[in-house]
Motif scaffolding. Structure first.
Motif, PDB file in Angstrom:
ATOM      1  N   GLY A 177       0.837  -1.200   0.000  1.00 14.50           N
ATOM      2  CA  GLY A 177       0.000   0.000   0.000  1.00 14.50           C
ATOM      3  C   GLY A 177       0.866   1.241   0.000  1.00 14.50           C
ATOM      4  O   GLY A 177       1.591   1.490  -0.970  1.00 14.50           O
ATOM      5  N   HIS A 178       0.844   1.998   1.069  1.00 18.26           N
ATOM      6  CA  HIS A 178       1.709   3.175   1.178  1.00 18.26           C
ATOM      7  C   HIS A 178       3.142   2.700   1.342  1.00 18.26           C
ATOM      8  O   HIS A 178       3.477   2.022   2.308  1.00 18.26           O
ATOM      9  CB  HIS A 178       1.266   4.026   2.385  1.00 18.26           C
ATOM     10  CG  HIS A 178       1.990   5.327   2.481  1.00 18.26           C
ATOM     11  ND1 HIS A 178       2.867   5.612   3.494  1.00 18.26           N
ATOM     12  CD2 HIS A 178       1.974   6.408   1.673  1.00 18.26           C
ATOM     13  CE1 HIS A 178       3.343   6.832   3.315  1.00 18.26           C
ATOM     14  NE2 HIS A 178       2.820   7.338   2.210  1.00 18.26           N
ATOM     15  N   ARG A 179       3.995   3.083   0.380  1.00 18.43           N
ATOM     16  CA  ARG A 179       5.289   2.415   0.256  1.00 18.43           C
ATOM     17  C   ARG A 179       6.409   3.084   1.038  1.00 18.43           C
ATOM     18  O   ARG A 179       7.571   2.717   0.896  1.00 18.43           O
ATOM     19  CB  ARG A 179       5.675   2.321  -1.212  1.00 18.43           C
ATOM     20  CG  ARG A 179       4.828   1.300  -1.939  1.00 18.43           C
ATOM     21  CD  ARG A 179       4.822   1.532  -3.423  1.00 18.43           C
ATOM     22  NE  ARG A 179       4.347   0.345  -4.120  1.00 18.43           N
ATOM     23  CZ  ARG A 179       3.975   0.335  -5.394  1.00 18.43           C
ATOM     24  NH1 ARG A 179       4.034   1.446  -6.102  1.00 18.43           N
ATOM     25  NH2 ARG A 179       3.563  -0.771  -5.956  1.00 18.43           N
ATOM     26  N   VAL A 181       7.235   6.177   4.504  1.00 20.02           N
ATOM     27  CA  VAL A 181       6.744   6.780   5.727  1.00 20.02           C
ATOM     28  C   VAL A 181       6.623   8.280   5.478  1.00 20.02           C
ATOM     29  O   VAL A 181       7.480   8.875   4.817  1.00 20.02           O
ATOM     30  CB  VAL A 181       7.663   6.436   6.921  1.00 20.02           C
ATOM     31  CG1 VAL A 181       9.086   6.892   6.689  1.00 20.02           C
ATOM     32  CG2 VAL A 181       7.120   7.004   8.215  1.00 20.02           C
ATOM     33  N   ASP A 182       5.528   8.881   5.943  1.00 19.16           N
ATOM     34  CA  ASP A 182       5.303  10.314   5.755  1.00 19.16           C
ATOM     35  C   ASP A 182       5.659  11.061   7.040  1.00 19.16           C
ATOM     36  O   ASP A 182       4.975  10.910   8.059  1.00 19.16           O
ATOM     37  CB  ASP A 182       3.836  10.588   5.401  1.00 19.16           C
ATOM     38  CG  ASP A 182       3.512  10.202   3.973  1.00 19.16           C
ATOM     39  OD1 ASP A 182       4.455  10.027   3.173  1.00 19.16           O
ATOM     40  OD2 ASP A 182       2.314  10.083   3.661  1.00 19.16           O
ATOM     41  N   TYR A 183       6.712  11.836   6.947  1.00 15.53           N
ATOM     42  CA  TYR A 183       7.135  12.649   8.087  1.00 15.53           C
ATOM     43  C   TYR A 183       6.509  14.042   7.953  1.00 15.53           C
ATOM     44  O   TYR A 183       6.723  14.730   6.948  1.00 15.53           O
ATOM     45  CB  TYR A 183       8.648  12.808   8.105  1.00 15.53           C
ATOM     46  CG  TYR A 183       9.401  11.551   8.469  1.00 15.53           C
ATOM     47  CD1 TYR A 183       9.393  11.056   9.765  1.00 15.53           C
ATOM     48  CD2 TYR A 183      10.153  10.878   7.514  1.00 15.53           C
ATOM     49  CE1 TYR A 183      10.105   9.917  10.101  1.00 15.53           C
ATOM     50  CE2 TYR A 183      10.873   9.740   7.839  1.00 15.53           C
ATOM     51  CZ  TYR A 183      10.838   9.272   9.137  1.00 15.53           C
ATOM     52  OH  TYR A 183      11.540   8.151   9.473  1.00 15.53           O
ATOM     53  N   SER A 278       2.682  19.947   3.096  1.00 16.25           N
ATOM     54  CA  SER A 278       4.134  19.714   3.154  1.00 16.25           C
ATOM     55  C   SER A 278       4.463  18.523   4.059  1.00 16.25           C
ATOM     56  O   SER A 278       4.005  18.454   5.200  1.00 16.25           O
ATOM     57  CB  SER A 278       4.847  20.951   3.697  1.00 16.25           C
ATOM     58  OG  SER A 278       4.750  22.006   2.773  1.00 16.25           O
ATOM     59  N   HIS A 279       5.239  17.611   3.527  1.00 14.92           N
ATOM     60  CA  HIS A 279       5.776  16.493   4.320  1.00 14.92           C
ATOM     61  C   HIS A 279       6.860  15.828   3.496  1.00 14.92           C
ATOM     62  O   HIS A 279       6.975  16.078   2.290  1.00 14.92           O
ATOM     63  CB  HIS A 279       4.676  15.492   4.691  1.00 14.92           C
ATOM     64  CG  HIS A 279       4.145  14.684   3.532  1.00 14.92           C
ATOM     65  ND1 HIS A 279       3.288  15.206   2.592  1.00 14.92           N
ATOM     66  CD2 HIS A 279       4.348  13.399   3.164  1.00 14.92           C
ATOM     67  CE1 HIS A 279       2.980  14.269   1.709  1.00 14.92           C
ATOM     68  NE2 HIS A 279       3.626  13.162   2.020  1.00 14.92           N
ATOM     69  N   LEU A 280       7.634  14.992   4.151  1.00 12.86           N
ATOM     70  CA  LEU A 280       8.622  14.180   3.429  1.00 12.86           C
ATOM     71  C   LEU A 280       8.096  12.759   3.360  1.00 12.86           C
ATOM     72  O   LEU A 280       7.872  12.120   4.400  1.00 12.86           O
ATOM     73  CB  LEU A 280       9.979  14.192   4.148  1.00 12.86           C
ATOM     74  CG  LEU A 280      11.033  13.302   3.464  1.00 12.86           C
ATOM     75  CD1 LEU A 280      11.465  13.900   2.126  1.00 12.86           C
ATOM     76  CD2 LEU A 280      12.243  13.092   4.368  1.00 12.86           C
ATOM     77  N   HIS A 281       7.900  12.295   2.141  1.00 15.58           N
ATOM     78  CA  HIS A 281       7.620  10.864   1.945  1.00 15.58           C
ATOM     79  C   HIS A 281       8.967  10.197   1.706  1.00 15.58           C
ATOM     80  O   HIS A 281       9.677  10.517   0.741  1.00 15.58           O
ATOM     81  CB  HIS A 281       6.691  10.676   0.741  1.00 15.58           C
ATOM     82  CG  HIS A 281       6.450   9.243   0.383  1.00 15.58           C
ATOM     83  ND1 HIS A 281       5.287   8.576   0.669  1.00 15.58           N
ATOM     84  CD2 HIS A 281       7.254   8.340  -0.238  1.00 15.58           C
ATOM     85  CE1 HIS A 281       5.373   7.323   0.231  1.00 15.58           C
ATOM     86  NE2 HIS A 281       6.569   7.160  -0.316  1.00 15.58           N
ATOM     87  N   PHE A 282       9.331   9.289   2.593  1.00 16.79           N
ATOM     88  CA  PHE A 282      10.661   8.661   2.585  1.00 16.79           C
ATOM     89  C   PHE A 282      10.493   7.173   2.324  1.00 16.79           C
ATOM     90  O   PHE A 282       9.733   6.494   3.027  1.00 16.79           O
ATOM     91  CB  PHE A 282      11.325   8.897   3.944  1.00 16.79           C
ATOM     92  CG  PHE A 282      12.666   8.249   4.113  1.00 16.79           C
ATOM     93  CD1 PHE A 282      13.721   8.546   3.259  1.00 16.79           C
ATOM     94  CD2 PHE A 282      12.888   7.350   5.150  1.00 16.79           C
ATOM     95  CE1 PHE A 282      14.971   7.951   3.432  1.00 16.79           C
ATOM     96  CE2 PHE A 282      14.134   6.762   5.331  1.00 16.79           C
ATOM     97  CZ  PHE A 282      15.173   7.060   4.470  1.00 16.79           C
TER      98      PHE A 282
HETATM   99 ZN    ZN Z   1       3.567   9.196   1.526  1.00 15.76          ZN
END
Ligand code: ZN
Length: 313
Positions: A177-179, A181-183, A278-282
């Motif tokens: 699913g979501h591949r 982590v969203d910080y 705004s976020h970092l998808h890592f």
């Molecule tokens: Zn994400």
């Protein structure tokens, strides 16, 4: 940094399984200028314990050995290109200045480049020579705590730092699913390399690529990482960046852990996590080869894993 300055290390070459060693017997602590440096099995003798003395800019060092008569630095023999030691005196000897290139680096693996001569420390049988760049593993060394397991000291798997200062995690990794982590972090928050590696691609988002998954990433950075033998072992991906960070990094460049590689943004398709999204998808991927022919191929290369399982510090 995978090493500390002014700290003793054994310098290990994994392709030969040997350690950088001052040649001969120095039980009496007497070292002479010009003595040859070789590689040898681990001895637990001070002749294998070297300190990195910072010299000039970051990643420039002298590699020095302390014996009774003082400090001796790795040096260059102009007649035969052997690696030798020379007493370190206060005068600047440019043939002692070594640039540590985190070239095929994961967790502390370096090439040792004699800055003045553009030559690299190279294992040749039991000898050490300064030679031209070969891209071979006989030019790759790691710094190991005396007596420690060189595998564990240099890492045989991904060991990452958290790439961003964040206020929370809005979406975790979901297998299939979501591949990533969203910080949650506000726009402009610095993003750092999670470990040392090579920049595979700095992707400048241009809108539609005819593939929804790739369209969602926005401006992005992809880094390739290496194990202690210099083999590719993983990739980290940083999505939705404020802009393509071409002023900071470019493809094929090597970065150290903690290097600034971009800023948090909300480019691509983002949900309203942080007011403006705004976020970092890592993302973290494992694999031994990442196809970089297109950003779509790169996006799908490798095996997605839960980043939180790899963040150790
Ligand atoms: Zn994400």
């Amino acid at each position: 940094m995978a090493f500390q300055y002014n700290h003793y290390y054994e310098i290990y070459n994994s392709s030969s399984g040997t350690y950088v060693n001052l040649n001969g017997d120095h039980e009496n602590n007497v070292v002479n200028n010009g003595e040859k440096v070789t590689v040898y099995a681990r001895t637990n003798n001070p002749d294998q314990r070297w300190a990195l003395e910072r010299y000039g800019s970051d990643n420039q060092v002298r590699i020095v050995l302390q014996r009774g008569g003082g400090w001796y630095a790795l040096n260059y023999n102009t007649e035969n290109t052997n690696c030798i030691v020379w007493h370190l005196n206060s005068a600047a000897d440019k043939d002692t200045v070594i640039t540590l290139e985190p070239a095929v680096s994961f967790g502390g693996v370096y090439r040792l480049k004699l800055a003045q001569r553009n030559l690299y420390l190279t294992v040749v049988g039991s000898s050490l020579k300064w030679m031209a760049f070969t891209n071979e593993k006989d030019q790759i060394f790691s710094f190991v705590e005396p007596g420690a397991n060189p595998g564990s000291a240099t890492g045989n798997g991904l060991s990452l730092r958290c790439p961003v200062s964040y206020s929370g995690i809005s979406t975790k990794f979901v297998d299939g699913g979501h591949r990533g982590v969203d910080y949650i972090a506000s726009k402009g928050t610095p993003v750092y390399a999670a470990t040392s590696g090579r920049v595979i691609r700095v992707y400048s988002w241009q809108g539609s690529t005819n593939e929804a998954a790739v369209d969602s990433i926005g401006n992005a950075v992809f880094l390739e990482h290496f194990d202690s033998k210099g083999n590719t072992c993983g990739m980290t991906c940083y999505y939705h960046l404020r802009e393509a960070p071409t002023s900071l990094i470019s493809a094929d460049q090597y970065v150290a852990e903690g290097d600034l590689i971009g800023y948090v943004g909300n480019t691509g398709k983002v949900v309203a996590i942080n007011g403006d999204g705004s976020h970092l998808h890592f993302e973290v991927k494992t694999g031994t080869y990442f196809n970089n022919s297109t950003v779509q191929e790169l996006y799908h290369s490798g095996i997605w894993v839960n980043p939180l399982n790899y963040i150790t510090h």
